[in-house]
Design a protein around this motif. Sequence first.
Motif, mmCIF file in Angstrom:
data_model
loop_
_atom_site.group_PDB
_atom_site.id
_atom_site.type_symbol
_atom_site.label_atom_id
_atom_site.label_comp_id
_atom_site.label_asym_id
_atom_site.label_seq_id
_atom_site.Cartn_x
_atom_site.Cartn_y
_atom_site.Cartn_z
ATOM 1 N N GLU A 1 0.757 -1.837 -0.449
ATOM 2 C CA GLU A 1 -0.059 0.078 -0.054
ATOM 3 C C GLU A 1 1.309 1.341 -0.038
ATOM 4 O O GLU A 1 1.960 1.471 0.986
ATOM 5 N N LEU A 2 0.084 2.338 -1.071
ATOM 6 C CA LEU A 2 1.501 3.583 -0.641
ATOM 7 C C LEU A 2 0.912 3.938 0.525
ATOM 8 O O LEU A 2 -0.291 4.076 0.722
ATOM 9 N N SER B 1 5.804 3.110 0.318
ATOM 10 C CA SER B 1 4.807 1.838 0.676
ATOM 11 C C SER B 1 4.536 0.567 1.540
ATOM 12 O O SER B 1 6.344 0.592 2.422
ATOM 13 N N LYS C 1 0.936 10.175 -1.775
ATOM 14 C CA LYS C 1 1.399 9.454 -2.065
ATOM 15 C C LYS C 1 2.133 8.845 -3.262
ATOM 16 O O LYS C 1 2.999 7.678 -3.500
#
Length: 332
Positions: free
Chosen positions: A149-150, A188, A270
């Motif tokens: 996940e960023l 991340s 992000k």
Amino acid sequence: MRPVAAAVVLGLLAGAWAQVPPTNFPPVSRPFCDSADVEEAAFVGQDYINAQHTYGYKYILNRIEDVKVTQLSGGEELYSMELDLLETKCHVLDPTPLANCTVRPKHEVAIEADCDVLVKKMAGVLSPLAFKCKSKPDSREEFCVGCMELLPLNDTDALQVVHSSLALYNNKSTDNSTFELLEVGRMSSQIVSLGAKIMVEYVILETTCNASGSCIPLNFTLARRGFCTGSGTPVELYVDCDIVEAGAAPMDTSRKAATSHPSSGGPGHKHHRLIRLHDPSASGLLSESQESAEVPIVKRQVPPDVEAIVMPEIPLAPGIQLCPGKIRHFST
């Protein structure tokens, strides 16, 4: 030739190069997206976008979504294209040729960019005129346990991993120079057996240190750069940096050390967005793709007669599929 066969051939020709009949418009045609001329123009647009993008990562052509060619006065042609680009793992300061850069895979949260591009062709020479892009992470339908996940580029925990891993590199490296942070490229997280794992990518710059231990960055054009990957878990810290010599690639000498840049990846973002603020004036030529409709235009030397053109919709013969073109890497 039989009447039916003749009708099919004429239909194909009309669809591949449909001309606009009204006299108040310049002649406009719709070539195949995967034709050699269109691909050549798309690569010129791709290279121009990368040349303007001074933060984050290089982008590579994934698909030509649409194209129209306008015949201008004096034999010039204007290619108005919608391009789908994908982020690579090569930073814009990395001297690695784009063709040798690895496209960031989907499981690492691939970043795609939808771009409207104008390229002029005169006497066989292609010149980029303008572009605007909107970049975003590849969408996921649902949360994936264990997937990357960023994180925002200003995430406190991830920044701690950046600084800790850089300190580890400076302490363990046999290099006589000390490096400092220039830019955070990506952050991340992932859930692993040891708990939460944070992965970071960043760029470092060579410094000079005096006897008291105070270090200042070298002149940007003379300093070596490093491209680092690091990770941190509650029990483990890892770092690896590839150092390249100064002058190995064109550099923006106005840049200074920073963890992010407000025009590309400011607080809360992000990823480094594929945007460069320069001459953000409006133009009807770059309003075709709804994906990039809200992004400022990057424009250079657009001829006055080009500004006045309003691109009309061109009807195609039934059954003719000119665009989009082939997918070069993966579907987004």
